[in-house]
Design an enzyme around this catalytic site. Structure first.
Site, PDB file in Angstrom:
ATOM      1  N   PRO A 120      65.186  67.724  12.922  1.00 28.55           N
ATOM      2  CA  PRO A 120      66.434  68.493  13.006  1.00 28.55           C
ATOM      3  C   PRO A 120      66.945  69.417  11.952  1.00 28.55           C
ATOM      4  O   PRO A 120      66.798  68.939  10.681  1.00 28.55           O
ATOM      5  CB  PRO A 120      67.508  67.320  13.270  1.00 28.55           C
ATOM      6  CG  PRO A 120      66.612  66.123  13.531  1.00 28.55           C
ATOM      7  CD  PRO A 120      65.380  66.145  12.929  1.00 28.55           C
ATOM      8  N   GLU A 121      67.268  70.682  12.321  1.00 31.35           N
ATOM      9  CA  GLU A 121      67.990  71.419  11.092  1.00 31.35           C
ATOM     10  C   GLU A 121      69.130  71.187  11.035  1.00 31.35           C
ATOM     11  O   GLU A 121      70.086  70.406  11.621  1.00 31.35           O
ATOM     12  CB  GLU A 121      67.604  72.901  11.697  1.00 31.35           C
ATOM     13  CG  GLU A 121      66.209  73.036  11.917  1.00 31.35           C
ATOM     14  CD  GLU A 121      65.586  74.304  11.644  1.00 31.35           C
ATOM     15  OE1 GLU A 121      66.222  75.247  10.824  1.00 31.35           O
ATOM     16  OE2 GLU A 121      64.378  74.862  12.039  1.00 31.35           O
TER      17      GLU A 121
ATOM     18  N   LYS B 202      70.442  68.579   5.344  1.00 35.13           N
ATOM     19  CA  LYS B 202      69.963  67.727   6.349  1.00 35.13           C
ATOM     20  C   LYS B 202      70.171  66.317   6.066  1.00 35.13           C
ATOM     21  O   LYS B 202      69.603  65.426   6.902  1.00 35.13           O
ATOM     22  CB  LYS B 202      68.165  67.719   6.592  1.00 35.13           C
ATOM     23  CG  LYS B 202      67.898  69.205   6.714  1.00 35.13           C
ATOM     24  CD  LYS B 202      66.165  69.356   7.229  1.00 35.13           C
ATOM     25  CE  LYS B 202      66.096  70.735   7.525  1.00 35.13           C
ATOM     26  NZ  LYS B 202      64.496  70.810   7.520  1.00 35.13           N
TER      27      LYS B 202
ATOM     28  N   ARG C   4      53.338  73.473   6.707  1.00 33.69           N
ATOM     29  CA  ARG C   4      54.314  73.834   7.742  1.00 33.69           C
ATOM     30  C   ARG C   4      53.750  75.132   8.531  1.00 33.69           C
ATOM     31  O   ARG C   4      53.025  76.009   7.859  1.00 33.69           O
ATOM     32  CB  ARG C   4      55.842  74.072   7.734  1.00 33.69           C
ATOM     33  CG  ARG C   4      56.361  73.070   6.909  1.00 33.69           C
ATOM     34  CD  ARG C   4      56.492  71.583   7.723  1.00 33.69           C
ATOM     35  NE  ARG C   4      57.188  71.941   8.845  1.00 33.69           N
ATOM     36  CZ  ARG C   4      58.513  71.872   9.090  1.00 33.69           C
ATOM     37  NH1 ARG C   4      59.158  71.398   8.055  1.00 33.69           N
ATOM     38  NH2 ARG C   4      59.075  71.885  10.371  1.00 33.69           N
TER      39      ARG C   4
END
Length: 269
Positions: free
Chosen positions: A2-3, A52, A258
Site C-alpha cells: 500500500p502507498e 507507509k 521494482r
C-alpha cells in the site's frame, strides 16, 4: 505494498472510531501478545500516518507501530465482535467497531524515543502538513542516483510508491533515469506539488487515478482500465500498451528490484 494515502485513510478511520476511548487490544495469533498487553485497556489517544507507517498512540512510551509491507491488511467491522478468523496479529476493540490486523511486516510497541527516531529517518510525507520538501531536495540535488530510484527511497520521500513514482514522472515528462543532480529546484518543486495533488486525491477517494480529464476513458472513447490495482493511469503496469498520448509502447525495466514504467517518447527529456 500500500502507498502512503492508504495509511492516512486508515489513520483517519481509526481516529474516528477509537480516539478518546478505552480499547481492548489482543493478539489472537500470539505473535504480538506482549505488545498487546502493554496497551490493552488504555485510552486510544490518536492515530497518525508517516509515509507507509501507521502509529496508534496510547500515551507515554506506548505507541503501536504498524508497517503493512507486501501482505499486511486491516479489516474493519462493526460490533458485535466475532471469533478470529485466520492469523490475526492484532485485534483492537472499541465501543462501536473492531479491527483485525493480519500479515504485517512490523507490529510492535515503540517508546517516544523510538518514534522520534522513526520520524528522523523518514523523508517528508506529501500528505502531512509538517512536511518540508526542502529536506528531500537537499538529498536529491547532489545525488548521482536516478530520480526514479530516489522517489522510492523512503528516507527521501515518505509514502510515495511505485505507482505514484511512475505516474508523476510521466505527467511531468521527466526521463526516469535522470540523475537527481541533473534536476533543477523548479523541477523538484513541480514533482513535489504533483505528488501532493495525486496523493491527496487518493486520500479522498481511496484509489489512485492519475490521468487528466482529456485522457479519461469517456473523453478518449476507450474502455476503462481493467487491472487489480484499479484506477486510470498513464504507464503503471501498462508495459507494451500504447501510450495514451502519443501511442508509443510503454517501456518497462527493473530498477532497484521494482518494475519501472515510462513512455520513451513523452519522457524523452
Amino acid at each position: 505494498m500500500p502507498e502512503g494515502h492508504t495509511l492516512h485513510r486508515l489513520a483517519r478511520l481509526h481516529n474516528q472510531r477509537y480516539a478518546g476511548h478505552e480499547v481492548a487490544v489482543d493478539s489472537p495469533q500470539g505473535r504480538f501478545a506482549i505488545g498487546a498487553s502493554l496497551v490493552n485497556g488504555r485510552v486510544f489517544e490518536s492515530a497518525e500516518a508517516i509515509g507507509k507507517h501507521l502509529l496508534h498512540h496510547f500515551g507515554p512510551d506506548r505507541t503501536v507501530h504498524v508497517h503493512l509491507g507486501l501482505y499486511g491488511k486491516f479489516t474493519e467491522h462493526p460490533r458485535p465482535v466475532t471469533p478470529p478468523q485466520g492469523l490475526v496479529r492484532m485485534r483492537v476493540i472499541g465501543p462501536t467497531h473492531w479491527t483485525d490486523l493480519r500479515g504485517p511486516t512490523a507490529c510492535d510497541v515503540l517508546t517516544e524515543e523510538e518514534v522520534d527516531a522513526l520520524r528522523d529517518r523518514l523523508g517528508p510525507d506529501p500528505l502531512r502538513a509538517d512536511a518540508d520538501p526542502g529536506k528531500a531536495w537537499r538529498r536529491i540535488e547532489n545525488s548521482r542516483t536516478s530520480i526514479a530510484a530516489l522517489l522510492m527511497d523512503q528516507r527521501i520521500v515518505a509514502g510515495a510508491g511505485n505507482i505514484f513514482r511512475a505516474e508523476v514522472l510521466y505527467r511531468l515528462g521527466i526521463p526516469p533515469l535522470t540523475p537527481g543532480r541533473d534536476l533543477d529546484e523548479a523541477t523538484w518543486k513541480a514533482i513535489w506539488e504533483d505528488l501532493k495533488e495525486l496523493m491527496e486525491y487518493g486520500l479522498r477517494v481511496g484509489r489512485i487515478d492519475t490521468v487528466r480529464p482529456e485522457h479519461e476513458p469517456e473523453a478518449m472513447g476507450r474502455p476503462p482500465r481493467e487491472d487489480r490495482h484499479g484506477g486510470e493511469v498513464y504507464v503503471y503496469r501498462r508495459d507494451s500498451q500504447p501510450c495514451l498520448v502519443c501511442g508509443t509502447p510503454v517501456a518497462t525495466a527493473k530498477l532497484v528490484s521494482r518494475n519501472l514504467y515510462w513512455c520513451p517518447t513523452c519522457q524523452a527529456g
